[in-house]
Design an enzyme around this catalytic site. Structure first.
Site, PDB file in Angstrom:
ATOM      1  CD  GLU A 108      -2.246  -0.667   9.931  1.00  0.00           C
ATOM      2  OE1 GLU A 108      -1.733   0.110  10.733  1.00  0.00           O
ATOM      3  OE2 GLU A 108      -3.464  -0.868   9.852  1.00  0.00           O
TER       4      GLU A 108
ATOM      5  CG  HIS B 225      -4.774   5.989   5.029  1.00  0.00           C
ATOM      6  ND1 HIS B 225      -4.782   7.322   5.300  1.00  0.00           N
ATOM      7  CD2 HIS B 225      -4.515   5.366   6.205  1.00  0.00           C
ATOM      8  CE1 HIS B 225      -4.535   7.508   6.587  1.00  0.00           C
ATOM      9  NE2 HIS B 225      -4.375   6.334   7.156  1.00  0.00           N
TER      10      HIS B 225
END
Lengths: 277, 503
Positions: free
Chosen positions: B234, B258
């Protein structure tokens, strides 16, 4: 003079150089047969379609009254991929067939098909049953897409259509258009089991197919009462109106698009056609 | 009556989407960021595509004092801002007609009574048939109270389902506790634990790629694959979530859920069918097979001041709400092993972090080199091993890196990519993960939700890593914002004679 296929391939290669950044993606070959009276409609539908189904589209515009030659236009139609700066390009090959060339489309189309991908043929208007142009395209394509609401001579023409079922999978846009109504009728089970009369306000083809579907699924006679209208507007069973499906009706491109997502034979449709006659 | 009723000959061959039963959705945390950014845009997208039940309503529950009208206006604004589709007033108005808002503290009996009243009203006015889908979009500390209230007030009319947002616990013990609370009142089939990554089309495409194509599965093993790299990067920082992030860190925010889910989907055996239990049985086997990595196989990091897309950004410790001596990790890299017949000795290098140069989630399957390329003079220059790269986000798709001859004299080989781009082949915008997941929960399909035993195994691994971290104090920050992580992460993979994939 280069052959038609060589002209097409050379032109495509030139276009790809100019659109080098565009990704060439195809999920099918889409052949459209559009006699002069259908040419404009075919172009309109394609404009709304090739953004949804990246494909090699071969537009065949036959006109037996014109000179015995083939006119060729080739273009790449590029679209930005949603959420990306990249483009995807589809190939559109327009072939104008004149004179006797209208009778041999198979030999022109076959070398232009994309190997290993399905080939759909959208036939505009009433197919010339038994004629070479139809026979050849039936032989080279995997699926024939018609819209029987474009036909005159219903329900008789369904007999000729049914004769093709063992040779090619058939989709009918008139059948696709009735999907929402069929869902509504199915939701009336078991009350609908004993229906005697089906009343339909809409295109004749749609009405015939709905009635054929009910007869074939219920394995009993159902009388059809039909009132003509350009769209499927109203359906009733034994006088009781059936609630309309949710949402707006699909346009021509969306209806064709939905048929291009279907592979293989549709035995329910085939039975409906047989019972529509 | 149900159109799916057995014996109805009219449903055969109907290419209609399966439609959820009439129901009411109750969103706890109805004024929160998740509701505004994800849940309502997803509901709107479903409404636009006529995928919601015809008889449907939403009850929003939150502490904020406001009227239903004010809440609807706020959600409308959120839909305009965050939905992927253009705003259609008619679609919104139809959805808004079935919206009710209840302002209450979750612990108040009187407030819960008003929720029940609102639901009864929806049943009467909208025909929701007593079916309830509860969405717990609330902080973990509100969880127990709500679940107990719901459990005690559950009705026998219609079905009941609970969507539970992450984080599901803080460690294995707290996850056990949450499961105990849930299972006091609800069966496992009624509990839908969200990991929104599983709702992403590209994550599901991993299953299609592996199990719908004959060419990959025979080589999907230690004999042909050198190693696997999974990156969840990210570029953003903590976006005002300091209170949450200081407690969670990247290991609980991304790694525990995740990242481990992506490992499970990559490594799992073919399920016998695509039902919830078959898929989840195979995933949990992978999670159980994960070898606990030793301290040298895990690297943690925290970003310092740096540059993202030309803009200077603060270090983690300078973010508002973060302790100036925080030891919370914002980056993790690990070498994992799946101890089973298929994957023995094949490393899975995984990494996740904040303030990396770009947002990117990829799974890279690196195959072994060709055993004897006969092009000796160029080997090692242009020719790299084949890599099957699954782009989860952005640029969703799959690409395969292969060696190709450079045109001209000689035999120069260069690596080129064959690309499949989702948006290129299927010209529809991809549905948001929450659309798929909310719809699946309405349909009662738990395939894309995590089961309690999966969560348990995930926490088991995380607990082992965190326990090792407690023995020393990290020297943070150890990577500048805008870089691909600390030097230790490079060293982790370099020790094995490999390197992180080039970006």
């Amino acid at each position: 003079m280069a052959s038609v296929v060589a002209q097409v391939e050379r032109r495509l290669a030139e276009l790809r150089v100019h659109h080098a950044e565009g990704t060439r993606t195809s999920v099918m070959t889409h052949v459209a047969w559009a006699p002069p009276q259908w040419a404009a409609a075919a172009r309109r539908t394609l404009a709304g379609l090739d953004e949804l189904h990246p494909s090699r589209t071969i537009l065949l515009f036959p006109d037996a009254r014109k000179a015995d030659r083939i006119g060729v236009d080739v273009e790449l139609r590029c679209f930005t991929i949603p959420g990306s700066s990249r483009e995807v390009c589809s190939e559109v090959i327009e072939l104008r067939l004149g004179g006797d060339r209208t009778r041999v489309p198979g030999s022109i189309v076959e070398p232009l098909l994309i190997t290993d991908l399905p080939t759909f043929c959208r036939w505009r208007g009433l197919p010339p049953w038994g004629k070479p142009e139809l026979e050849q395209l039936v032989d080279v394509c995997d699926r024939l897409v018609v819209d029987s609401s474009e036909w005159r001579g219903l329900p008789g023409a369904y007999t000729q259509l049914a004769a093709l079922f063992d040779r090619i999978a058939v989709s009918d846009i008139a059948w696709g258009r009735s999907l929402g109504w069929r869902g509504r009728l199915a939701s009336l089970w078991p009350d609908v089991k004993s229906v005697k009369t089906l009343s339909v306000t809409g295109p004749r083809a749609d009405a015939l197919l709905l009635a054929g579907w009910l007869r074939s699924r219920l394995t009993r006679p159902v009388k059809l009462s039909h009132r003509s209208a350009p769209e499927l507007e109203r359906v009733a069973v034994d006088g009781e109106p059936v609630p309309a499906p949710r949402g707006p009706a699909l346009d021509a491109s969306d209806l064709l698009s939905a048929e291009l997502d279907v592979f293989g034979r549709d035995p329910i449709y085939e039975a409906a056609v047989s019972a529509a006659r | 009556m149900s159109s799916r009723e057995d014996g109805n000959p009219l449903v055969e061959g109907l290419r209609l989407r399966r439609s959820p039963d009439s129901c009411a959705l109750v969103v706890f945390g109805a004024t929160g960021d998740l509701t505004r950014r994800k849940i309502f845009p997803a509901l709107y997208a479903l409404a636009l595509r006529r995928l919601l039940p015809e008889r449907f309503g939403v009850v929003g529950v939150a502490r904020t004092e406001q009227t239903t009208k004010q809440w609807i206006a706020d959600m409308k604004k959120a839909v305009r801002e965050y939905a992927r589709d253009d705003f259609d007033a008619q679609v919104w108005n139809e959805l808004a007609e079935g919206m009710r808002y209840v302002a209450t503290d979750f612990a108040e009996d009187e407030g819960q009574d008003r929720v029940v009243d609102a639901l009864r009203d929806l049943d009467e006015q909208r025909g929701c048939s007593g079916n309830r889908l509860y969405y717990l979009a609330v902080p973990p500390n509100a969880f127990e109270t709500i679940v107990n209230e719901l459990g005690e007030r559950r009705s026998t009319d219609g079905w009941i389902r609970l969507i539970v947002e992450k984080p599901f616990g803080h460690d294995r013990d707290s996850a056990h506790r949450l499961n105990e609370i849930l299972q006091q009142h609800f069966t496992e089939q009624e509990i839908f634990r969200i990991d929104h990554y599983l709702g992403k089309e590209t994550v599901q495409n991993m299953l299609a790629l592996r199990f719908a194509n004959g060419i990959f599965e025979p080589i999907w093993n230690r004999q042909f694959i050198d190693h696997i790299q999974i990156t969840v990067g990210e570029s953003i920082g903590i976006e005002g979530r300091a209170a949450f992030y200081e407690e969670a860190g990247v290991i609980r925010d991304v790694f525990q859920n995740h990242l481990l889910q992506l490992v499970a989907l990559t490594a799992m055996e073919p399920p016998i069918d695509f039902t919830a239990d078959s898929v989840r049985n195979e995933k949990v086997k992978v999670l159980r097979s994960l070898h606990t990595p030793g301290p040298k196989s895990v690297v943690r990091g925290q970003y310092g001041l740096g540059f993202i897309e030309g803009e200077e950004v603060p270090g983690y410790r300078e973010e508002p709400g973060v302790a100036s001596d925080s030891t919370t990790e914002t980056y993790i890299a690990a070498k994992l092993y799946v101890d089973n017949w298929r994957w023995a000795d094949t490393p899975f290098y995984v990494r996740a972090g904040k303030r990396l140069p770009r947002r990117e989630t990829t799974i890279a399957i690196q195959f072994q080199r060709a055993p004897h390329p006969p092009f000796a003079e160029i080997a090692g220059e242009g020719l790299r091993p084949n890599v099957l790269l699954i782009h989860v986000q952005p640029d969703e798709g799959v690409s395969l890196a292969i060696g190709a001859k450079v045109p001209g004299a000689g035999m120069n080989i260069r690596t080129v990519h064959m690309d499949f781009l989702y948006g290129g082949a299927f010209r529809t915008s991809l549905p948001e993960a929450y659309e798929r997941l909310i719809l699946d929960a309405m349909l009662g399909d738990a395939t894309l939700f995590t089961r309690s035993d999966e969560v348990d195994e995930q926490w088991g691994l995380v607990d082992a890593i965190v326990a090792a971290w407690k023995r020393d104090r990290p020297n943070f920050p150890n990577y500048p914002a805008g870089s691909w992580g600390p030097a230790g992460a490079d060293e982790l993979i370099r020790r094995d004679g490999r390197s992180w994939r080039r970006h």
